[in-house]
Design a protein around this motif. Structure first.
Motif, mmCIF file in Angstrom:
data_model
loop_
_atom_site.group_PDB
_atom_site.id
_atom_site.type_symbol
_atom_site.label_atom_id
_atom_site.label_comp_id
_atom_site.label_asym_id
_atom_site.label_seq_id
_atom_site.Cartn_x
_atom_site.Cartn_y
_atom_site.Cartn_z
ATOM 1 N N ALA A 133 8.951 -23.013 -82.480
ATOM 2 C CA ALA A 133 9.975 -22.109 -83.018
ATOM 3 C C ALA A 133 9.705 -21.813 -84.488
ATOM 4 N N ARG A 138 7.419 -18.953 -79.893
ATOM 5 C CA ARG A 138 8.291 -18.994 -78.713
ATOM 6 C C ARG A 138 7.805 -20.103 -77.789
ATOM 7 N N THR A 139 7.378 -19.780 -76.557
ATOM 8 C CA THR A 139 6.943 -20.827 -75.622
ATOM 9 C C THR A 139 5.455 -20.738 -75.300
#
Length: 237
Positions: A133, A138-139
């Motif tokens: 983050a 993000r992921t």
């Protein structure tokens, strides 16, 4: 500039994200206020030593919150810190026991150890969530097997430091050693955080091959043309 697993810049980036020195200092001020007011209040047999000390802790927390807000700190982080101090003070006021000022911390450390451990088992290691983050990934880091493994290993470092905290604080709490609890909270907890920050990098690095581009550049498999990625960003056809 290289961002590989042996790059000191990558290590420094991780330390900057996880450092938290200012937060540790902020959290220590109300504890110092509580203990330093409770000790003479109890010795001099003032009316409600715990109540006076709890009030001092809340006032110190408000002072820290106002100071940090004027310094441009995020209001949410400041308010959460003040909420924690207030809840701890209210617990001590309710029970009338000075050592109960530290109950919230003991329970939160135990809960944190459990949550971090669960995050590793379900393959959402919290260290990866935090760093990802902060770096705006993000992921995407979850699609890199090496980074996933590295964040899992490094997250165990944080599980261990929470377990050590509980192992230290619980006997002090049971012995009703308020001064020792305060001293441990002010000196021991920040030292554990600093040690965890230092150890997180080698634990993470041990999972990355020599040719890995580093934490700022997850190495993810190519997605099918025009198909969505895991984090919801479409690829170009």
């Amino acid at each position: 500039m290289s961002d590989g697993p042996h790059d000191p810049d990558a290590r420094d980036s991780l330390r900057e994200i996880l450092g938290g020195r200012r937060g540790a200092l902020d959290a220590s001020v109300p504890v110092v206020a509580f203990v330093l007011v409770w000790l003479p209040a109890g010795q001099l047999q003032w009316w409600s030593p715990v109540g006076i000390a709890a009030g001092a802790a809340i006032l110190a927390g408000v002072g820290v919150a106002v100071w940090r807000l004027t310094q441009g700190r995020r209001p949410r982080a400041v308010l959460f810190g003040l909420l924690g101090v207030t809840v701890a003070a209210l617990v001590a006021l309710y029970t009338g026991r000075a050592e109960d000022f530290f109950l919230v911390q003991i329970f939160s450390n135990a809960a944190s150890a459990l949550v971090w451990a669960i995050s590793i088992v379900i393959r959402w290691p919290l260290l990866g969530v935090i760093v990802g983050a902060a770096l705006g990934q993000r992921t995407r880091w979850r699609r890199d097997p090496d980074l996933m493994r590295g964040y899992q290993r490094a997250s165990w470092v944080w599980v261990a430091q929470y377990v050590v905290r509980v192992a230290v604080f619980v006997p002090l709490y049971q012995a009703e050693w308020v001064f020792a609890l305060g001293a441990a909270r002010v000196a021991f907890s920040p030292a554990l955080v600093a040690l965890s920050v230092v150890l997180s990098w080698p634990a993470l690095r041990s999972a990355l091959p020599a040719d890995h581009p580093g934490i700022r550049h997850p190495r993810v498999p190519a997605a099918p043309a025009g198909g969505p990625t895991v984090d919801g960003s479409p690829t170009n056809g």
